[in-house]
Design a protein around this motif. Structure first.
Motif, PDB file in Angstrom:
ATOM      1  N   GLY A 260      -8.466 -16.933 -26.708  1.00  0.00           N
ATOM      2  CA  GLY A 260      -7.718 -15.993 -27.541  1.00  0.00           C
ATOM      3  C   GLY A 260      -6.548 -15.392 -26.776  1.00  0.00           C
ATOM      4  N   THR A 261      -5.404 -15.288 -27.446  1.00  0.00           N
ATOM      5  CA  THR A 261      -4.232 -14.660 -26.842  1.00  0.00           C
ATOM      6  C   THR A 261      -4.436 -13.146 -26.897  1.00  0.00           C
ATOM      7  N   PRO A 262      -4.270 -12.468 -25.758  1.00  0.00           N
ATOM      8  CA  PRO A 262      -4.545 -11.026 -25.744  1.00  0.00           C
ATOM      9  C   PRO A 262      -3.638 -10.246 -26.693  1.00  0.00           C
ATOM     10  N   SER A 263      -4.181  -9.193 -27.228  1.00  0.00           N
ATOM     11  CA  SER A 263      -3.341  -8.211 -27.923  1.00  0.00           C
ATOM     12  C   SER A 263      -3.868  -6.840 -27.495  1.00  0.00           C
ATOM     13  N   PRO A 264      -3.009  -5.817 -27.567  1.00  0.00           N
ATOM     14  CA  PRO A 264      -3.374  -4.534 -26.963  1.00  0.00           C
ATOM     15  C   PRO A 264      -4.724  -3.984 -27.448  1.00  0.00           C
ATOM     16  N   LEU A 265      -5.502  -3.512 -26.516  1.00  0.00           N
ATOM     17  CA  LEU A 265      -6.799  -2.919 -26.842  1.00  0.00           C
ATOM     18  C   LEU A 265      -7.097  -1.788 -25.864  1.00  0.00           C
TER      19      LEU A 265
END
Ligand code: NFS
Length: 675
Positions: A260-265
């Motif tokens: 999975g491509t990271p997204s802000p968390l």
């Protein structure tokens, strides 16, 4: 607690906790270690001083007539430099050999990691392992063309989407071949701005395949081969580019496609993320192939129930070093600390298992683990430890989940063996992590134009003064996290937005700089306004050290969005590795320099003994690639060297006076070359 067997009595001196780190939890655990007579890297650093000649980069041990040591005369070189080794090798030759061997080590480590990912990706694509699946098919479609893999197929004159499995297999085969193909150059080089590709071609540094460039360094630096520091550096550059625009970039991309491509968390950071009433498992190292599985296993109901059956409230997973960044950016698993905190995590007495793979792992972990109940588990066939208390569970991608469950079970069983004396420091900070090229586009680009337009606009109007990449390690020869944090704070105070990776990113998280709220506290007015408007932190966490490739691609996107020149070297941007220690940092530094970035390292560089070679890196490199090396141990001066470079670039771009926001119309944009 088990009987203390660490060899602290052999250590002549103990480190001063306040001088060792700016982080309260590190100081607290170091004090505890010293109380318990458990030796750590901080104590060893005050006991053993580095070799002065090695530090200058002029000790040659590449043949058995040496080691030949060529220290600088006390009063410097007067007239001709007559120093030479037995074979006649000059200080420049020796220093350049040593330097590019560091590049070889670093490029090999990053790229071998990338290779393992590519091999696992291909196995997953072929259906040979069922534990890994393609999580991000969109990213797969985006990268396929760079490998020359078609995403559509024509059947009876009709163009159709190609089967995703077929694309994945073709991409996997092409990717694996990048390590050893026999003709052409590395496919991903074409992702760089065209003027940069032209510079590489002109300088003769286009890397052919990853393995070849690393092997050729070993050949050229063998006794009696390449004896021209410029020609040696040419090869060093080739290997570094094969790392940044090859092995690392492929590694990052395929990890994104698989996991999975990271997204802000949101998550937390520092030793305080460990929980006394939970089973604590720490993953440490670099390759996310196993840690991804451990995340899945630790979150499974079966394992949680098992932990509860042993009297724990659950399983707390956390990370150290770049594995921490990998599982943070994709799952929100909190980092327990940076490189220098690995021993300290065990010294809490609450670490039930530390699971390590490759790179940046202290052998002394085994000695520290012996003093507590901690199970230290090595998992990689190429990285084992000689101490007999270390458990080796060799991880295999074909039965990855099985291995992960076995490891989690061992940790849970070990929870019951904890000593009474558990102290987990309370300190931890909230953070937002998981930015990438894609999410920066989303947050700072706007959906209308779909590129880095808003970022560029804010750089042009001067709200954002420039971009800095602050990356890299901790080093026990410097005060833990001090340089990272001082430099980052100084940059954002001066409206420079910071992209960070590696242990620098963990440090930024630990010290509260990865939150949108920190903008109001630490930033200059321009950057604060942008961060508050867009809702992002002033320091963006872009992942692990192999993810420095994301910074290269983000810089390329900024070039493409227009208005800031035609190449990466035109951008008001600079790079920094304040507390570097590993060979990987040198490889990263050289691929940044060769991509046009002014790159400042902290601590010291092993170049002082060869002033001519040093000048070649610090001055002449700029004429070839537009980027150059520098070194500045003082963190405030370090930041201001970067800012001065950013200002110089703003001036060259003619945007040095445009500090007031001017709403641009079409004609303005055309004038800036943005249309
Ligand atoms: Ni990078 Fe990651 Fe940390 Fe340095 Fe080691 S973990 S690959 S080398 S110490 S930043």
């Amino acid at each position: 607690m088990a009987e203390v067997t660490s060899k602290v009595d052999k250590v002549a001196k103990l480190a001063d906790p306040m001088e060792s780190s700016i982080d309260a939890s590190t100081q607290e655990m170091l004090r505890r270690a010293q109380r318990l007579n458990v030796e750590t890297v901080f104590d060893r650093a005050v006991t053993m001083k580095p070799c002065a000649i090695g530090m200058q980069g002029i000790c040659c041990k590449n043949c058995a007539m040496g080691p030949c040591r060529l220290p600088l005369p006390k009063d410097g070189i007067q007239g001709e430099d007559t120093r030479k080794g037995l074979c006649g090798a000059t200080a420049n030759t020796i220093c350049a050999r040593n330097f590019i061997r560091m590049i070889a080590g670093g490029a090999a480590a990053h790229s071998d990691h990338g290779r393992n990912v590519a091999i696992t990706f291909l196995a997953a694509a072929r259906g040979e392992t069922h534990d890994y699946k393609i999580k991000d098919p969109i990213k797969l479609m985006q990268i396929a063309p760079y490998f020359g893999v078609a995403t559509t197929v024509e059947v009876d004159g009709v163009v159709k989407d190609r089967d995703i499995k077929e694309i994945a297999i073709a991409v996997g085969e092409k990717a694996v071949a990048e390590w050893g193909k026999t003709s052409g150059t590395i496919d991903y080089l074409k992702r760089a701005p065209q003027p940069l590709q032209d510079k590489w071609a002109e300088a003769g540094v286009l890397p052919r395949n990853v393995d070849r460039e690393i092997v050729e360094i070993m050949h050229r630096t063998h006794m009696g081969v390449d004896q021209d520091f410029r020609n040696l550096m040419k090869q060093g550059t080739r290997a570094a580019l094969a790392d940044g625009w090859g092995g690392s970039m492929i590694g990052t991309d395929l990890q994104d496609v698989l996991f999975g491509t990271p997204s802000p968390l949101q998550a937390e950071a520092n030793l305080g993320v460990m929980k006394e009433d939970h089973v604590n498992i720490i993953v440490h190292g670099h390759e996310p192939l196993l840690s991804e599985m451990i995340v899945a296993a630790a979150q499974s109901q079966e394992m949680i129930d098992y932990a509860i059956s042993k009297g724990a409230k659950g399983i707390q997973l956390s990370g150290i070093c770049c594995t921490a960044n990998e599982v943070l950016q994709r799952h929100g698993v909190p980092p327990a600390g940076t490189f220098l905190q690995q021993e300290l995590a065990i010294i809490t007495g609450a670490c039930d298992a530390m699971v390590v793979d490759v790179q940046c792992i202290f052998q002394n972990l085994a000695n520290v683990a012996k003093c507590f109940h901690t199970k230290l588990i090595t998992t990689h066939p190429i990285a084992r430890m000689e101490q007999d208390n270390v458990l080796h569970i060799e991880f295999d991608e074909h039965h990855a989940m099985e291995d992960a469950i076995r490891i989690v079970k061992i940790a849970v069983d070990n929870f019951t063996k904890r000593g009474a004396d558990v102290i987990i420091p309370r300190h931890k900070s909230a953070q937002i992590a998981g930015f990438g090229v894609e999410s920066i586009r989303y947050h700072l680009g706007g959906s209308f134009r779909g590129d880095y337009y808003t970022l560029n606009d804010n750089i042009i109007n001067g709200r954002i003064r420039g971009i800095a990449g602050v990356v890299g390690c901790n080093n026990a020869r410097t005060k833990h996290n001090d340089e990272h944090i001082t430099i980052i704070k100084e940059l954002i105070k001066n409206d420079v937005i910071v992209l960070t990776t590696g242990c620098s990113a963990i440090a930024a998280g630990m010290h509260g700089l990865l939150t949108p709220e920190s903008a109001a506290v630490h930033c200059g007015p321009g950057l604060a306004e942008v961060c508050e408007t867009v809702g992002i932190p002033p320091v963006l966490h872009l992942g692990s050290c192999v993810d420095n490739s994301r910074i290269l691609l983000a810089a390329t996107e900024v070039v493409k969005a227009g208005g800031l020149g035609k190449d990466i070297c035109d951008l008001p941007a600079a790079g920094s590795a304040p507390e570097w220690m590993s060979e990987k940092a040198i490889s990263i530094g050289q691929y940044f320099v060769a991509s046009g970035v002014y790159t400042v390292f902290g601590y010291h560089m092993p170049l002082e003994g060869a002033p001519v070679f040093k000048d070649y890196l610090y001055k002449d490199m700029e004429n070839i690639f537009g980027g150059k090396w520098d070194c500045e141990p003082d963190p405030v001066k370090h930041a201001h060297k970067m800012i001065a470079h950013i200002d110089k670039k703003r001036k060259e771009l003619g945007i040095d006076k445009a500090r007031d926001r001017v709403l641009m119309d079409m004609a303005d944009r055309q004038a800036l070359g943005m249309e």
